[in-house]
Design an enzyme around this catalytic site. Structure first.
Site, short mmCIF file in Angstrom:
data_model
loop_
_atom_site.label_atom_id
_atom_site.label_comp_id
_atom_site.label_asym_id
_atom_site.label_seq_id
_atom_site.Cartn_x
_atom_site.Cartn_y
_atom_site.Cartn_z
N HIS A 394 0.82 -1.22 0.00
CA HIS A 394 0.00 0.00 0.00
C HIS A 394 0.85 1.27 0.00
CE1 HIS A 394 -3.69 -2.18 0.32
NE2 HIS A 394 -3.43 -2.66 1.54
N ASP A 428 -3.24 -10.20 -2.81
CA ASP A 428 -3.78 -9.78 -1.51
C ASP A 428 -5.26 -9.42 -1.67
OD1 ASP A 428 -2.44 -8.62 1.28
OD2 ASP A 428 -4.27 -7.55 0.71
N HIS A 430 -6.66 -6.86 -0.63
CA HIS A 430 -6.76 -5.42 -0.87
C HIS A 430 -5.91 -5.02 -2.08
CE1 HIS A 430 -7.32 -6.23 3.48
NE2 HIS A 430 -8.34 -5.41 3.33
N ASP A 517 -4.75 -12.86 3.29
CA ASP A 517 -5.99 -12.36 3.88
C ASP A 517 -7.20 -12.68 3.01
OD1 ASP A 517 -5.05 -10.68 1.93
OD2 ASP A 517 -5.14 -8.85 3.13
#
Length: 601
Positions: A394, A428, A430, A517
């Site tokens: 990120h 991921d 996200h 995740d």
């Protein structure tokens, strides 16, 4: 000191250097061999169909890339046997243990390929066949060496019949049963001999000669010469464990635990790494490697220098009590406040990623791990894993957030991009907004992200399908934004689309941002992947056959985190080796020796 590693191709500069040194050893140690034997080596690795054998090259080299010896194995997958073509130590390296280590590694490879034994040629030790005492003494030395491993010449056949009557030193065909004790069936021997004479020596051996030699294998099982140089022929069985050079290089950020935000709800905790490490250590798939330090220029190639300077200064000035961004420059970004703590919002994308003294130190060490893992690919390793925290995907060019401070994945990709095209695959839950921001205008680094739709999941502001790149990078950013509920089957359908896009890019390297995740029950996600899904995903990625570095990103359910990581890497390793070794289920070590340095040449 030396290591033994496989040279898969001549794509990497380190591999090209190694092949050039092997060619030099060939010319120096075997001056009577045709020049084509050394000149054709790169093409033999690239185009096995042309030579009707799959060439498998191993080198013993040191930390500076100096080749001290090599072994070249020819694999016939259709017949399930291996033939040792060359093995040699470099000049002045004989008797140093290199030959024995190479031969044992080649035996391990033959066993891993599902071969019942290993074949090679060796010059004779009988006075009638080798009348020159100097030559014969050298032949004796070689045969003694192989006999220590249980390898002995086949007898009662016409294999050592010279092509030209009166020629001296025709070769024996030697067989190493790899310690199995299994007899060599006549039908197997005839198939192997025919393949050797027709595929390797077809330009030299007339058809009637081939038929005569093949027909001479009448004994069933084929007889081996009794031990002549050791009292009892040993049954040295290669270890069934994965050889060290075939394992996944493991680089761990051992200093990650200094960054520990002890606040309720902060799931990015040190236990994540411990949970994964316990499972990896028991798998036998990994080779732990030392983390090397890399200069700041590699970080500055990805992140804005002002951002880096701020992040370093503010973290190192803080006490153990973390601070959170709380003022954001919507109205005036050009005139930041004097106070460093207040200025945090000028470089952050959320309010839940704290700054703390150890955040910089742990992140910087994570970068070293990722770069060390990438460097392992440049050194010839096919798979490597940077097990790091904090995560990084990120972190954008000039901002941190989502528990991420420095983008280790992007830094590894940037490092590799100087040696060939790169693809980044972010799996991921996200969106990998950091890689998108950093490489958005570049065509040499293809960025792909499979993630929950930003309408419903962090980071909310990026990851939409229409974000495809800009300028030269248009079309080189691909987002697969999925609905809130996804199971393993649905994920694999999208993963296959992403892998097709990667194949079309034809990258020299793949960087995988591994988020775990996506698992069922993860506190930060809503998908439902299980252990078997992670293994299937890993296998699909591995089958690409691209040198791959995996960088750990998210994954916060520590009850299943380790199991899911282990299953992913089991699939990745199996897929990579299924792509390389279609029938995976094979050789000499004293001084310089080429079994086929015979009168057939």
């Amino acid at each position: 000191m030396f290591r033994i590693r496989r040279i898969h191709d001549d794509v990497l500069q380190s591999n090209r250097n190694a092949i050039a040194q092997v060619q030099h050893i060939l010319r120096a140690q075997f001056p009577s061999a045709p020049a084509s034997d050394s000149e054709s080596l790169p093409e033999m690795l690239r185009n096995p169909l042309k030579y009707r054998f799959r060439s498998i090259l191993f080198v013993a080299d040191d930390s500076r890339g100096r080749v001290k010896g090599f072994g070249l194995l020819l694999h016939a997958p259709d017949l399930g046997f291996c033939f040792l073509d060359f093995i040699s130590a470099a000049a002045h390296r004989t008797g140093s243990g290199i030959g024995g280590a190479l031969y044992q590694r080649l035996r391990e490879e033959a066993l891993a390929l599902g071969c019942d034994g290993l074949f090679f040629e060796c010059l004779p030790d009988e006075p009638a066949l080798s009348p020159n005492p100097v030559t014969r003494a050298e032949n004796v030395r070689r045969l003694r060496f192989y006999e220590r491993f249980g390898a002995r010449p086949l007898t009662e056949t016409a294999y050592e019949t010279p092509l030209t009557p009166g020629d001296t030193d025709p070769p024996y065909l030697v067989f190493d049963d790899l310690g199995s004790g299994k007899p060599l069936a006549a039908s197997t021997a005839r198939s192997v001999v025919r393949a050797i004479l027709e595929r390797k020596y077809g330009a030299l051996c007339p058809r009637e000669y081939v038929e005569m030699v093949v027909a001479s294998f009448r004994d069933d099982p084929v007889r081996l010469r009794p031990p002549r140089y050791v009292s009892v022929a040993p049954a040295i069985r290669p270890e069934p464990a994965i050889p060290a050079d075939e394992r996944i290089a493991l680089l761990v950020n051992e200093e990650h635990s200094i960054h520990h935000v002890r606040e309720r709800g902060y799931v990015e905790s040190p236990v994540r790494i411990r949970s994964i490490r316990r499972q990896l250590d028991a798998s036998g798939l990994f080779e732990p490697m030392s983390v090397r330090h890399f200069g700041d220029r590699h970080v500055e190639a990805v992140h804005d220098r002002d951002f880096l300077e701020y992040l370093r200064r503010v973290c190192l000035k803080l006490s153990d009590q973390p601070i959170y961004p709380y003022v954001f420059p919507i109205r005036n970004a050009a005139r930041p406040p004097r106070d460093l703590a207040v200025r945090a919002g000028y470089y952050c994308i959320d309010t839940f990623t704290p700054l703390a003294r150890a955040a910089w130190l742990a992140s910087r060490r994570a970068v070293d791990c990722a770069l060390s893992a990438a460097d392992e690919l440049l050194r010839g390793r096919r798979l490597s894993y940077a097990l790091v925290r904090p995560p990084g995907h990120h972190a954008e060019r000039r901002s941190f957030g989502g528990f991420c401070y420095l983008n280790s994945t992007a830094i590894a990709a940037e490092y590799l991009s100087h040696h060939g095209k790169v693809a980044i695959l972010d799996v991921d839950y996200h969106h990998g907004n950091g890689q998108q921001d950093i490489f958005y205008e570049r065509p040499d680094v293809l960025t792909l992200s499979i993630h929950a739709h930003p309408r419903e999941a962090y980071p909310y502001f990026s990851g939409f399908p229409e974000e495809r790149g800009r300028g030269d990078g248009l079309g080189y950013n691909v987002n697969y934004a999925l609905r809130e509920t996804v199971d393993g089957t649905g994920f694999r359908l999208v993963l296959e689309r992403a892998l097709r896009r990667i194949r079309g890019h034809r990258p020299a390297f793949l960087v995988v941002a591994l988020g775990l995740d996506t698992a069922k029950g993860d506190p930060t996600g809503s998908w439902a992947l299980g252990a078997k899904d992670f293994e299937a995903n890993g296998r699909m990625i591995g089958v690409l056959g691209i040198p791959t570095v995996v960088v750990q990103e998210g994954g916060y359910d520590t009850r299943v985190l380790g199991t899911n990581a282990r299953r992913f890497f089991s699939g990745l390793w199996a897929g990579a080796h299924a792509g390389q070794e279609a029938s995976r289920k094979p050789a000499h070590g004293a001084a310089a020796n080429r079994p086929t340095e015979t009168n057939r040449r």
